[in-house]
Design a protein around this motif. Structure first.
Motif, PDB file in Angstrom:
ATOM      1  N   VAL A 172       0.852  -1.198   0.000  1.00 26.98           N
ATOM      2  CA  VAL A 172       0.000   0.000   0.000  1.00 26.98           C
ATOM      3  C   VAL A 172       0.884   1.243   0.000  1.00 26.98           C
ATOM      4  CG1 VAL A 172      -1.722   1.316   1.307  1.00 26.98           C
ATOM      5  CG2 VAL A 172      -1.846  -1.187   1.230  1.00 26.98           C
ATOM      6  N   ALA A 173       0.551   2.192  -0.888  1.00 27.23           N
ATOM      7  CA  ALA A 173       1.313   3.437  -0.945  1.00 27.23           C
ATOM      8  C   ALA A 173       1.217   4.178   0.381  1.00 27.23           C
ATOM      9  CB  ALA A 173       0.789   4.323  -2.077  1.00 27.23           C
ATOM     10  N   ARG A 174       2.341   4.719   0.852  1.00 31.28           N
ATOM     11  CA  ARG A 174       2.359   5.454   2.117  1.00 31.28           C
ATOM     12  C   ARG A 174       1.598   6.766   1.965  1.00 31.28           C
ATOM     13  NH1 ARG A 174       2.955   0.645   3.287  1.00 31.28           N
ATOM     14  NH2 ARG A 174       4.213   0.225   5.119  1.00 31.28           N
ATOM     15  N   ILE A 175       0.884   7.160   3.031  1.00 32.37           N
ATOM     16  CA  ILE A 175       0.002   8.325   2.983  1.00 32.37           C
ATOM     17  C   ILE A 175       0.678   9.500   3.678  1.00 32.37           C
ATOM     18  CG2 ILE A 175      -2.267   9.218   3.636  1.00 32.37           C
ATOM     19  CD1 ILE A 175      -3.228   6.278   3.629  1.00 32.37           C
ATOM     20  N   PRO A 176       1.078  10.509   2.916  1.00 35.51           N
ATOM     21  CA  PRO A 176       1.718  11.680   3.527  1.00 35.51           C
ATOM     22  C   PRO A 176       0.688  12.561   4.218  1.00 35.51           C
ATOM     23  CG  PRO A 176       1.441  12.025   1.181  1.00 35.51           C
ATOM     24  CD  PRO A 176       0.961  10.632   1.462  1.00 35.51           C
ATOM     25  N   ALA A 177       1.152  13.636   4.864  1.00 30.87           N
ATOM     26  CA  ALA A 177       0.229  14.579   5.502  1.00 30.87           C
ATOM     27  C   ALA A 177      -0.717  15.154   4.451  1.00 30.87           C
ATOM     28  CB  ALA A 177       1.022  15.696   6.168  1.00 30.87           C
ATOM     29  N   ILE A 178      -1.993  15.256   4.805  1.00 27.66           N
ATOM     30  CA  ILE A 178      -3.008  15.737   3.862  1.00 27.66           C
ATOM     31  C   ILE A 178      -3.190  17.240   4.052  1.00 27.66           C
ATOM     32  CG2 ILE A 178      -5.435  15.553   3.195  1.00 27.66           C
ATOM     33  CD1 ILE A 178      -5.325  12.642   4.028  1.00 27.66           C
ATOM     34  N   LYS A 179      -2.818  17.989   3.020  1.00 27.42           N
ATOM     35  CA  LYS A 179      -2.837  19.443   3.141  1.00 27.42           C
ATOM     36  C   LYS A 179      -3.585  20.145   2.009  1.00 27.42           C
ATOM     37  CE  LYS A 179       1.592  19.458   5.586  1.00 27.42           C
ATOM     38  NZ  LYS A 179       3.003  19.927   5.575  1.00 27.42           N
ATOM     39  N   SER A 180      -3.947  19.434   0.964  1.00 27.61           N
ATOM     40  CA  SER A 180      -4.579  20.076  -0.191  1.00 27.61           C
ATOM     41  C   SER A 180      -5.719  19.231  -0.728  1.00 27.61           C
ATOM     42  CB  SER A 180      -3.542  20.282  -1.301  1.00 27.61           C
ATOM     43  OG  SER A 180      -3.177  19.024  -1.867  1.00 27.61           O
ATOM     44  N   PRO A 181      -6.575  19.814  -1.589  1.00 25.04           N
ATOM     45  CA  PRO A 181      -7.674  19.038  -2.195  1.00 25.04           C
ATOM     46  C   PRO A 181      -7.176  17.820  -2.966  1.00 25.04           C
ATOM     47  CG  PRO A 181      -8.040  21.383  -2.514  1.00 25.04           C
ATOM     48  CD  PRO A 181      -6.673  21.254  -1.922  1.00 25.04           C
ATOM     49  N   ASP A 182      -6.046  17.969  -3.683  1.00 21.25           N
ATOM     50  CA  ASP A 182      -5.509  16.825  -4.426  1.00 21.25           C
ATOM     51  C   ASP A 182      -5.065  15.708  -3.484  1.00 21.25           C
ATOM     52  OD1 ASP A 182      -5.962  18.019  -6.873  1.00 21.25           O
ATOM     53  OD2 ASP A 182      -3.966  18.928  -6.976  1.00 21.25           O
ATOM     54  N   ASP A 183      -4.528  16.083  -2.326  1.00 21.26           N
ATOM     55  CA  ASP A 183      -4.131  15.085  -1.323  1.00 21.26           C
ATOM     56  C   ASP A 183      -5.344  14.290  -0.839  1.00 21.26           C
ATOM     57  OD1 ASP A 183      -1.526  15.938  -1.492  1.00 21.26           O
ATOM     58  OD2 ASP A 183      -1.634  17.218   0.287  1.00 21.26           O
ATOM     59  N   VAL A 184      -6.470  14.993  -0.664  1.00 22.27           N
ATOM     60  CA  VAL A 184      -7.697  14.338  -0.200  1.00 22.27           C
ATOM     61  C   VAL A 184      -8.163  13.295  -1.205  1.00 22.27           C
ATOM     62  CG1 VAL A 184     -10.143  14.669   0.306  1.00 22.27           C
ATOM     63  CG2 VAL A 184      -8.460  16.270   1.211  1.00 22.27           C
ATOM     64  N   ILE A 185      -8.232  13.683  -2.472  1.00 20.39           N
ATOM     65  CA  ILE A 185      -8.725  12.772  -3.509  1.00 20.39           C
ATOM     66  C   ILE A 185      -7.813  11.552  -3.627  1.00 20.39           C
ATOM     67  CG2 ILE A 185      -9.144  12.534  -5.986  1.00 20.39           C
ATOM     68  CD1 ILE A 185     -10.025  15.467  -5.983  1.00 20.39           C
ATOM     69  N   ALA A 186      -6.509  11.755  -3.467  1.00 21.87           N
ATOM     70  CA  ALA A 186      -5.562  10.645  -3.590  1.00 21.87           C
ATOM     71  C   ALA A 186      -5.577   9.742  -2.366  1.00 21.87           C
ATOM     72  CB  ALA A 186      -4.152  11.198  -3.819  1.00 21.87           C
ATOM     73  N   ALA A 187      -5.734  10.348  -1.178  1.00 21.43           N
ATOM     74  CA  ALA A 187      -5.556   9.578   0.064  1.00 21.43           C
ATOM     75  C   ALA A 187      -6.841   8.977   0.628  1.00 21.43           C
ATOM     76  CB  ALA A 187      -4.916  10.472   1.123  1.00 21.43           C
ATOM     77  N   LEU A 188      -7.993   9.613   0.394  1.00 21.53           N
ATOM     78  CA  LEU A 188      -9.218   9.156   1.059  1.00 21.53           C
ATOM     79  C   LEU A 188      -9.551   7.691   0.760  1.00 21.53           C
ATOM     80  CD1 LEU A 188     -11.487   9.924   2.953  1.00 21.53           C
ATOM     81  CD2 LEU A 188     -12.820  10.692   0.981  1.00 21.53           C
ATOM     82  N   PRO A 189      -9.477   7.214  -0.495  1.00 18.42           N
ATOM     83  CA  PRO A 189      -9.785   5.789  -0.730  1.00 18.42           C
ATOM     84  C   PRO A 189      -8.895   4.846   0.075  1.00 18.42           C
ATOM     85  CG  PRO A 189      -9.759   7.002  -2.805  1.00 18.42           C
ATOM     86  CD  PRO A 189      -9.234   7.937  -1.759  1.00 18.42           C
ATOM     87  N   ALA A 190      -7.596   5.169   0.149  1.00 23.57           N
ATOM     88  CA  ALA A 190      -6.691   4.303   0.918  1.00 23.57           C
ATOM     89  C   ALA A 190      -6.997   4.375   2.399  1.00 23.57           C
ATOM     90  CB  ALA A 190      -5.239   4.711   0.660  1.00 23.57           C
ATOM     91  N   LEU A 191      -7.314   5.576   2.889  1.00 25.17           N
ATOM     92  CA  LEU A 191      -7.641   5.731   4.313  1.00 25.17           C
ATOM     93  C   LEU A 191      -8.888   4.940   4.685  1.00 25.17           C
ATOM     94  CD1 LEU A 191      -6.962   9.531   4.917  1.00 25.17           C
ATOM     95  CD2 LEU A 191      -5.890   7.634   6.142  1.00 25.17           C
ATOM     96  N   VAL A 192      -9.939   5.089   3.881  1.00 28.39           N
ATOM     97  CA  VAL A 192     -11.189   4.371   4.167  1.00 28.39           C
ATOM     98  C   VAL A 192     -10.947   2.868   4.113  1.00 28.39           C
ATOM     99  CG1 VAL A 192     -13.535   3.899   3.337  1.00 28.39           C
ATOM    100  CG2 VAL A 192     -12.682   6.245   3.389  1.00 28.39           C
TER     101      VAL A 192
END
Length: 690
Positions: free
Chosen positions: A283-303
């Motif tokens: 699983v790709a490591r999830i960096p700190a979420i600071k921008s809208p693009d970060d949200v779209i990229a990270a939310l599926p992996a987080l959920v």
């Protein structure tokens, strides 16, 4: 004798001699283990080329080529193997299969005659039966004294040698051992040694069930195994007996001993993102979420990650501020949010875990409307949504968003509204306790209050005393469970939680006892005239007892809740069987005891007294309380008005919902009252509340 008779006898003798010679030749073929192996390989693998067959038969060096060719020729000459010249592949013939079957029968019979027994083990091997392994298991697994283990093993061995079978199995031996243990009154040792699993018929039924998938079958199988392990091997005996009797209910029993129930996960506390260290290496490591693009990229992996580490719900905070950062266009916000939610909808879980996105106070009405529009796009594209929104907003802002809130609810969305001062709550009403990157709540143990009321002979004081007595062992079981799961997190079995809490130093966890059927027990069974005051007295007693007992157990945050966990139906069913059809359920046209408090959408428009009772109860319960507003039978305008009345009453928590049905054949939603799907006319439906 005539010439014709002699000719016939000669012909008959020739045929018999020829057949006898053929049989001798076939037996000579069977005399070679190499040739039998070739037949077995072809029978298992199907048509093979010369080189494939040679390699699988173990003739890998050039020196052995002649040897392999010799054995293969023998099989071909006796018509036990055939060559498909067009495909250049060898196959086993029907005669070859018959010979292979005969060889197997001879082998098994020789084993029986020799007195040896072989075991097909759970490790997919065949081993010679060894009674010493039974002794080892009895001592190691069941903690049986060595002398007793020898006696039990001797008796088991005598039974096994009477079995008329060539091969034993590990499960058969274990069943025999357990039966001997029971015969000698060693039930405790038998429970430790019992094999946990499923009957074959259950597996067949799951595989043939309507709408079954591999994921659902695997999840149900694992859930059934761990549920049985929990009840008969893990729980204290008094708690297990109370659960089986229907005095308490343990929800999500398959993962109860493995996962917390609700997890609150605050991304804003993770300045460096989610570091999974050596876990989930793919699983790709999830960096700190600071921008809208970060949200779209990270939310599926987080959920996906977090849904595996909670049995009921995971509440994700800190997503919305990052999504709204530097975004002004409402359509852009809605589009990005919808994409992120849609990508997150395929997240796996072990028990249908809900993922809730927390919407904090402080965003303006246009932004909240944009989020609700994006959420509704996700809901409209998802037959049975598993992602919800928990809105913490002031009544003035919510008033400007009521159209969008009502539309999302009527579409089937999971929407909950909490006061901005009450702290985060899950969509089921459970409160977040403490601060930090992660907080865990353990709450899936419910007490059957109507059962206590039935057994209290309408004596309210006795009823409260019995409730106090039940809270103590329930809290002890929950405390034991919490310690076990926190230890699992520290050891890395829950990697996301362990990472977020830095070995649980930055996280908090609380235990909560859930009360089911409070209204039925007080209003209907006890029959108190001042029912509202009695109900509050009962809840006050419960919270005080929980706080006192919690301190003794070292659980300072022990609390009481009234939330939905599925126990209402089970309790009502068991009580109906025990006491006859429960008349109070008949009068209310329901088959379930109440959990939390459900407000009727039509009634709330004319009578606001129920909202005041909800507020009073919510103040008493420190674990959580679910006030549900049912708008199933309301029009769009009426649903909006009902939600507006409830919000104006300043309810600390509100969950508007609508009853829907989803067709498991075509996947379309329809009215819950319809007998068949409105679209494909299928009778297979899943009835649910948003």
């Amino acid at each position: 004798m005539s010439f014709d008779s002699q000719a016939k006898d000669s012909k008959k003798g020739g045929v018999l001699e020829s057949a006898s010679k053929r049989v001798r030749m076939i037996f000579s073929v069977m005399a070679s283990p190499n040739r039998i192996d070739i037949l077995r390989i072809l029978n298992t693998k199907g048509p093979l080329t010369y080189s494939e067959l040679k390699a699988l038969a173990g003739f890998k060096s050039k020196k052995e080529s002649g040897k392999f060719a010799y054995h293969l020729r023998k099989l071909l000459r006796q018509l036990l193997v055939a060559l498909n010249k067009a495909e250049r592949r060898y196959t086993i013939t029907n005669l070859g299969k018959l010979v292979l079957s005969l060889a197997r029968q001879i082998e098994e019979r020789s084993i029986i005659e020799s007195g040896k027994m072989y075991v097909r083990t759970s490790r997919h091997t065949i081993e010679e039966f060894n009674s010493h392994k039974i002794i080892q298991s009895l001592v190691r697994e069941a903690n049986l004294p060595l002398e007793q283990a020898h006696k039990i093993t001797e008796e088991v061995e005598n039974k096994i040698y009477k079995f008329q079978t060539a091969y034993l199995t590990s499960s058969l031996i274990r069943e025999t051992v357990n039966s001997v243990l029971i015969e000698h009154g060693h039930e405790e040792y038998r429970n430790k040694l019992a094999r946990v699993g499923l009957p074959s018929s259950d597996i067949v039924e799951m595989l043939s069930a309507e709408g079954a998938t591999v994921d659902s079958v695997m999840a149900k199988t694992a859930g059934s195994v761990f549920s049985e392990y929990l009840v008969f091997n893990t729980l204290p005996k008094d708690i297990a007996d109370m659960h089986l009797a229907g005095e308490i209910n343990i929800s999500n029993a398959g993962v109860w001993g493995l996962l917390p129930d609700t997890v609150f996960f605050d991304l804003s506390e993770l300045e460096e993102g989610l570091d999974l260290k050596g876990r989930f290496l793919n699983v790709a490591r999830i960096p700190a979420i600071k921008s809208p693009d970060d949200v779209i990229a990270a939310l599926p992996a987080l959920v996906s990650l977090l849904s595996r580490e909670a049995s009921s719900e995971v509440v994700i905070e800190g997503i919305v501020p990052a999504l709204l950062k530097n975004l002004k266009d409402p359509e852009d916000i809605a589009s990005r949010f919808a994409r992120a939610l849609a990508a997150s909808s395929a997240a796996p879980s072990y028990s249908g875990t809900i993922a809730t996105i927390a919407v904090p106070d402080g965003i303006d009405a246009r932004q909240l409307n944009a989020l609700l529009d994006g959420y509704r796009k996700y809901v409209d594209a998802t037959p049975a949504p598993r992602i919800g929104l928990a809105i913490a907003a002031g009544k003035i802002i919510i008033k400007d968003n009521l159209d969008h809130v009502a539309a999302a609810v009527r579409s089937g969305g999971i929407i909950s509204i909490g006061s901005s001062s009450g702290g985060a709550r899950a969509s089921n009403g459970i409160r977040k306790s403490g601060k930090g990157a992660a907080a865990m709540s353990f709450h899936s143990l419910s007490i059957n209050l109507p059962r206590l009321a039935y057994e209290s002979n309408k004596d309210e004081t006795y009823f409260r005393a019995k409730l106090a007595l039940m809270i103590k062992p329930s809290l002890a079981a929950m405390s034991m469970r919490k310690k076990t799961i926190v230890d699992y997190a520290k050891r890395g079995l829950l990697p996301s939680l362990a990472s977020a809490t830095q070995s649980m130093q930055r996280g908090t966890s609380t235990i909560v006892i859930n009360l089911t059927g409070a209204r039925e027990s007080v209003y209907n069974i006890l029959g108190e005239s001042s029912s509202s005051e009695v109900l509050q007295k009962v809840l006050k007693t419960a919270t005080e007892v929980a706080a006192s007992q919690g301190k003794q157990l070292g659980e300072e945050g022990a609390g009481i809740a009234m939330v939905s966990d599925g126990s209402g139906v089970r309790f009502a069913t068991l009580d109906s069987e025990k006491y006859g059809k429960v008349s109070l359920l008949q009068s209310q046209n329901t088959t379930s005891y109440s959990q939390g408090m459900t407000l009727n959408g039509k009634e709330i428009l004319s009578d606001k007294g129920a909202t005041q009772e909800c507020i009073a109860i919510d103040k008493l319960l420190n674990g959580g309380f679910a006030a549900t507003l049912d708008v199933t039978d309301l029009s769009a305008a009426e649903a909006k008005s009902a939600i507006e009345v409830a919000v104006a009453a300043e309810l600390p928590f509100l969950r508007p919902r609508i009853k829907l049905a989803v067709c498991t054949t075509c996947g379309q939603r329809s009215k819950a009252v319809a007998d068949k799907c409105e679209h494909c006319k299928s009778p297979h439906k899943l009835t649910m509340y948003s």
